[in-house]
Design a protein around this motif. Structure first.
Motif, PDB file in Angstrom:
ATOM      1  N   GLU A  17      45.612  43.694  36.225  1.00 60.24           N
ATOM      2  CA  GLU A  17      46.887  44.229  36.675  1.00 60.24           C
ATOM      3  C   GLU A  17      46.919  44.493  38.170  1.00 60.24           C
ATOM      4  O   GLU A  17      47.901  44.171  38.841  1.00 60.24           O
ATOM      5  CB  GLU A  17      47.179  45.519  35.907  1.00 60.24           C
ATOM      6  CG  GLU A  17      48.557  46.108  36.163  1.00 60.24           C
ATOM      7  CD  GLU A  17      48.791  47.312  35.268  1.00 60.24           C
ATOM      8  OE1 GLU A  17      48.917  47.114  34.054  1.00 60.24           O
ATOM      9  OE2 GLU A  17      48.827  48.433  35.788  1.00 60.24           O
ATOM     10  N   ASP A  18      45.838  45.067  38.729  1.00 62.33           N
ATOM     11  CA  ASP A  18      45.867  45.431  40.149  1.00 62.33           C
ATOM     12  C   ASP A  18      44.582  45.102  40.904  1.00 62.33           C
ATOM     13  O   ASP A  18      44.469  45.405  42.090  1.00 62.33           O
ATOM     14  CB  ASP A  18      46.182  46.931  40.309  1.00 62.33           C
ATOM     15  CG  ASP A  18      45.181  47.815  39.575  1.00 62.33           C
ATOM     16  OD1 ASP A  18      44.108  47.310  39.170  1.00 62.33           O
ATOM     17  OD2 ASP A  18      45.477  49.007  39.398  1.00 62.33           O
ATOM     18  N   GLY A  19      43.598  44.498  40.234  1.00 62.92           N
ATOM     19  CA  GLY A  19      42.383  44.101  40.919  1.00 62.92           C
ATOM     20  C   GLY A  19      41.346  45.187  41.086  1.00 62.92           C
ATOM     21  O   GLY A  19      40.339  44.989  41.773  1.00 62.92           O
ATOM     22  N   THR A  20      41.535  46.340  40.447  1.00 62.91           N
ATOM     23  CA  THR A  20      40.562  47.423  40.544  1.00 62.91           C
ATOM     24  C   THR A  20      39.222  46.989  39.941  1.00 62.91           C
ATOM     25  O   THR A  20      39.172  46.528  38.801  1.00 62.91           O
ATOM     26  CB  THR A  20      41.057  48.680  39.802  1.00 62.91           C
ATOM     27  OG1 THR A  20      42.285  49.115  40.397  1.00 62.91           O
ATOM     28  CG2 THR A  20      40.029  49.798  39.894  1.00 62.91           C
ATOM     29  N   ILE A  21      38.139  47.135  40.711  1.00 61.68           N
ATOM     30  CA  ILE A  21      36.813  46.763  40.214  1.00 61.68           C
ATOM     31  C   ILE A  21      36.353  47.803  39.185  1.00 61.68           C
ATOM     32  O   ILE A  21      36.392  49.014  39.443  1.00 61.68           O
ATOM     33  CB  ILE A  21      35.804  46.681  41.369  1.00 61.68           C
ATOM     34  CG1 ILE A  21      36.212  45.579  42.350  1.00 61.68           C
ATOM     35  CG2 ILE A  21      34.395  46.416  40.831  1.00 61.68           C
ATOM     36  CD1 ILE A  21      35.321  45.485  43.571  1.00 61.68           C
ATOM     37  N   VAL A  22      35.929  47.336  38.028  1.00 56.95           N
ATOM     38  CA  VAL A  22      35.474  48.228  36.961  1.00 56.95           C
ATOM     39  C   VAL A  22      33.953  48.116  36.881  1.00 56.95           C
ATOM     40  O   VAL A  22      33.410  47.111  36.415  1.00 56.95           O
ATOM     41  CB  VAL A  22      36.114  47.859  35.608  1.00 56.95           C
ATOM     42  CG1 VAL A  22      35.679  48.845  34.525  1.00 56.95           C
ATOM     43  CG2 VAL A  22      37.628  47.829  35.723  1.00 56.95           C
ATOM     44  N   VAL A  64      37.658  38.083  35.079  1.00 56.49           N
ATOM     45  CA  VAL A  64      36.269  37.826  35.430  1.00 56.49           C
ATOM     46  C   VAL A  64      36.225  37.043  36.744  1.00 56.49           C
ATOM     47  O   VAL A  64      36.788  35.947  36.833  1.00 56.49           O
ATOM     48  CB  VAL A  64      35.558  37.040  34.311  1.00 56.49           C
ATOM     49  CG1 VAL A  64      34.113  36.751  34.704  1.00 56.49           C
ATOM     50  CG2 VAL A  64      35.611  37.819  32.995  1.00 56.49           C
ATOM     51  N   LEU A  65      35.578  37.614  37.757  1.00 57.54           N
ATOM     52  CA  LEU A  65      35.441  36.956  39.051  1.00 57.54           C
ATOM     53  C   LEU A  65      33.980  36.552  39.239  1.00 57.54           C
ATOM     54  O   LEU A  65      33.069  37.337  38.968  1.00 57.54           O
ATOM     55  CB  LEU A  65      35.862  37.890  40.186  1.00 57.54           C
ATOM     56  CG  LEU A  65      37.291  38.446  40.123  1.00 57.54           C
ATOM     57  CD1 LEU A  65      37.542  39.365  41.311  1.00 57.54           C
ATOM     58  CD2 LEU A  65      38.311  37.327  40.091  1.00 57.54           C
ATOM     59  N   THR A  66      33.754  35.347  39.682  1.00 62.80           N
ATOM     60  CA  THR A  66      32.397  34.865  39.920  1.00 62.80           C
ATOM     61  C   THR A  66      32.178  34.615  41.405  1.00 62.80           C
ATOM     62  O   THR A  66      33.123  34.268  42.140  1.00 62.80           O
ATOM     63  CB  THR A  66      32.145  33.564  39.145  1.00 62.80           C
ATOM     64  OG1 THR A  66      33.117  32.588  39.532  1.00 62.80           O
ATOM     65  CG2 THR A  66      32.245  33.794  37.650  1.00 62.80           C
ATOM     66  N   GLY A  67      30.931  34.795  41.828  1.00 60.55           N
ATOM     67  CA  GLY A  67      30.588  34.547  43.219  1.00 60.55           C
ATOM     68  C   GLY A  67      31.379  35.434  44.162  1.00 60.55           C
ATOM     69  O   GLY A  67      31.476  36.649  43.978  1.00 60.55           O
ATOM     70  N   LYS A  81      38.003  36.359  44.883  1.00 57.96           N
ATOM     71  CA  LYS A  81      38.749  37.597  45.006  1.00 57.96           C
ATOM     72  C   LYS A  81      39.919  37.617  44.026  1.00 57.96           C
ATOM     73  O   LYS A  81      40.427  36.573  43.612  1.00 57.96           O
ATOM     74  CB  LYS A  81      39.281  37.771  46.439  1.00 57.96           C
ATOM     75  CG  LYS A  81      38.204  37.762  47.516  1.00 57.96           C
ATOM     76  CD  LYS A  81      37.285  38.965  47.378  1.00 57.96           C
ATOM     77  CE  LYS A  81      36.261  38.988  48.517  1.00 57.96           C
ATOM     78  NZ  LYS A  81      35.325  40.123  48.401  1.00 57.96           N
ATOM     79  N   TRP A  82      40.321  38.843  43.681  1.00 52.86           N
ATOM     80  CA  TRP A  82      41.489  39.007  42.812  1.00 52.86           C
ATOM     81  C   TRP A  82      42.754  38.676  43.591  1.00 52.86           C
ATOM     82  O   TRP A  82      42.861  38.991  44.786  1.00 52.86           O
ATOM     83  CB  TRP A  82      41.551  40.453  42.303  1.00 52.86           C
ATOM     84  CG  TRP A  82      42.816  40.784  41.540  1.00 52.86           C
ATOM     85  CD1 TRP A  82      43.048  40.584  40.213  1.00 52.86           C
ATOM     86  CD2 TRP A  82      43.995  41.392  42.066  1.00 52.86           C
ATOM     87  NE1 TRP A  82      44.298  41.018  39.876  1.00 52.86           N
ATOM     88  CE2 TRP A  82      44.907  41.521  40.992  1.00 52.86           C
ATOM     89  CE3 TRP A  82      44.380  41.834  43.327  1.00 52.86           C
ATOM     90  CZ2 TRP A  82      46.162  42.067  41.154  1.00 52.86           C
ATOM     91  CZ3 TRP A  82      45.648  42.375  43.496  1.00 52.86           C
ATOM     92  CH2 TRP A  82      46.525  42.486  42.408  1.00 52.86           C
ATOM     93  N   SER A  83      43.713  38.032  42.943  1.00 50.02           N
ATOM     94  CA  SER A  83      45.006  37.749  43.562  1.00 50.02           C
ATOM     95  C   SER A  83      46.098  38.422  42.755  1.00 50.02           C
ATOM     96  O   SER A  83      46.031  38.484  41.527  1.00 50.02           O
ATOM     97  CB  SER A  83      45.258  36.242  43.644  1.00 50.02           C
ATOM     98  OG  SER A  83      45.207  35.658  42.351  1.00 50.02           O
TER      99      SER A  83
END
Length: 300
Positions: free
Chosen positions: A52-57, A74-77, A80-82
C-alpha cells in the motif's frame, strides 16, 4: 493450542498476481514467500514491504499488529517500491479486493472452519466487527463460549461480552432497516397524495433496461444476488467485500441480474457506497479510541 497463523497476500514487484500465505511470524512469511517464488533470501537480499505505501516490514511486533489479508510486496536486490496508480485515503484494508479468507487458507494448505477465520480477524482488530456481514456475525454468536474463548485468547466473561456486542450490532442493523422502511412508506404516501405528476416523472427516469444489455453476464456471486433480492435493505446485510463488489458492478448488468429497472439498481449501488463510507468512519473512530486508550495506559 496451535500457533495462530496470519493470512497474508504477497506479490513480487511488477506482478499483478497475489498469492495467499499464512504465517505465524514475519520470518515464517519471508521463508514461505521465498520458497513459493523460488528466491534464496540467504544468497540475495529480499525485503518485505507493505504494497500500500512501501513501508518496510522487519519488526515482528509490527507484523503482528497488521490486519489479516494485508498485502506485502517482495523486493529483491536493490529494487525499490513504487507507488500504486490509485490512492485510497489509507482505508484500503477496509475494502480489500474480493479474496475470500477461506480461499487464502486453502492456497496455503490449511483447513480451518470459517468461524475460526472470523475469530482471527477479531483477535487482530476488534473494529473488524464493522466490516462483517450479518451471516458472519451470526456465525460468531453461535460459537460455544469455550471454543471462542480459546481461539481469541480471552476469558469466558470477556467472550460473553463480545458475543453480546455482536448481537447488538445485528440488532442495530435490523433497527436501521426498519427505520428506513418506515421512512420509505412515509415518502411513498406523500408521493401518492401529490398526484400522478411525480409518478410519471419517476417512470421516465426509470426506463426498463435496454434489450441490448440482456446478454451481459453478472459478475456477482449467487449468494449476493440472493441477498439483494430477498432483503429489504440488503446493504446492511453484506460484508465490505460484498458491498464493494456491488458498487463496482455495471448498473445495467446489475439491473438485469435482479430483474430491476436501472434507476433502482443505481440507487442500490449508492446505498452500498454510503454504507462502506459509514463503516470506514466507524472503524477509524474505534481505532483512534484504541490508540488513545493504549497511550493513556502506558503514561507514567
Amino acid at each position: 493450542m496451535a500457533d495462530y497463523k496470519k493470512q497474508c497476500l504477497v506479490s513480487v514487484r511488477g506482478s499483478k498476481e497475489w498469492h495467499g500465505l499464512a504465517a505465524a511470524s514475519l520470518q515464517e512469511l519471508l521463508e514461505k514467500a521465498c520458497k513459493f517464488m523460488n528466491l534464496d533470501f540467504q544468497k540475495e537480499r529480499v525485503t518485505l514491504v507493505l504494497a500500500e505505501d512501501g513501508t518496510i516490514v522487519e519488526d515482528e511486533d509490527y507484523f503482528m499488529c497488521l490486519p489479516p489479508k494485508t498485502k506485502f510486496m517482495v523486493l529483491t536486490g536493490n529494487k525499490k517500491w513504487s507507488a500504486p496508480t490509485a490512492v485510497d485515503g489509507g482505508t484500503a484494508w477496509m475494502a480489500r479486493e474480493s479474496v475470500d479468507l477461506q480461499d487464502v487458507m486453502e492456497l496455503d494448505g490449511l483447513e480451518t472452519p470459517k468461524w475460526k477465520a472470523l475469530a482471527a480477524q477479531l483477535k487482530e482488530n476488534l473494529s473488524n466487527i464493522i466490516i462483517m456481514s450479518e451471516a458472519e456475525l451470526q456465525t460468531l454468536i453461535e460459537v460455544p463460549v469455550e471454543d471462542l474463548s480459546r481461539e481469541v485468547s480471552e476469558s469466558h466473561d470477556k467472550v460473553r461480552v463480545l458475543q453480546d456486542t455482536l448481537q447488538r450490532v445485528l440488532d442495530r442493523r435490523e433497527e436501521e432497516r426498519q427505520s428506513k422502511q418506515l421512512l420509505q412508506l412515509y415518502l411513498q404516501a406523500i408521493t401518492r397524495d401529490e398526484g400522478s405528476g411525480m409518478s410519471s416523472i419517476a417512470a421516465v427516469n426509470t426506463d426498463e433496461v435496454d434489450a441490448g444489455q440482456q446478454s451481459r453476464t453478472p459478475l456477482l456471486a449467487v449468494s449476493i444476488i440472493k441477498t439483494l433480492k430477498e432483503k429489504k435493505l440488503p446493504h446492511l446485510s453484506l460484508s465490505n467485500s460484498e458491498l464493494e463488489a456491488v458498487t463496482n458492478e455495471d448498473s445495467n448488468t446489475l439491473a438485469v441480474a435482479l430483474n430491476w429497472k436501472t434507476q433502482k439498481a443505481v440507487e442500490l449501488q449508492n446505498s452500498c457506497l454510503q454504507e462502506l463510507q459509514n463503516r470506514s468512519q466507524q472503524a477509524q473512530c474505534l481505532n483512534s479510541l484504541a490508540t488513545l486508550s493504549k497511550k493513556t495506559k502506558y503514561q507514567p
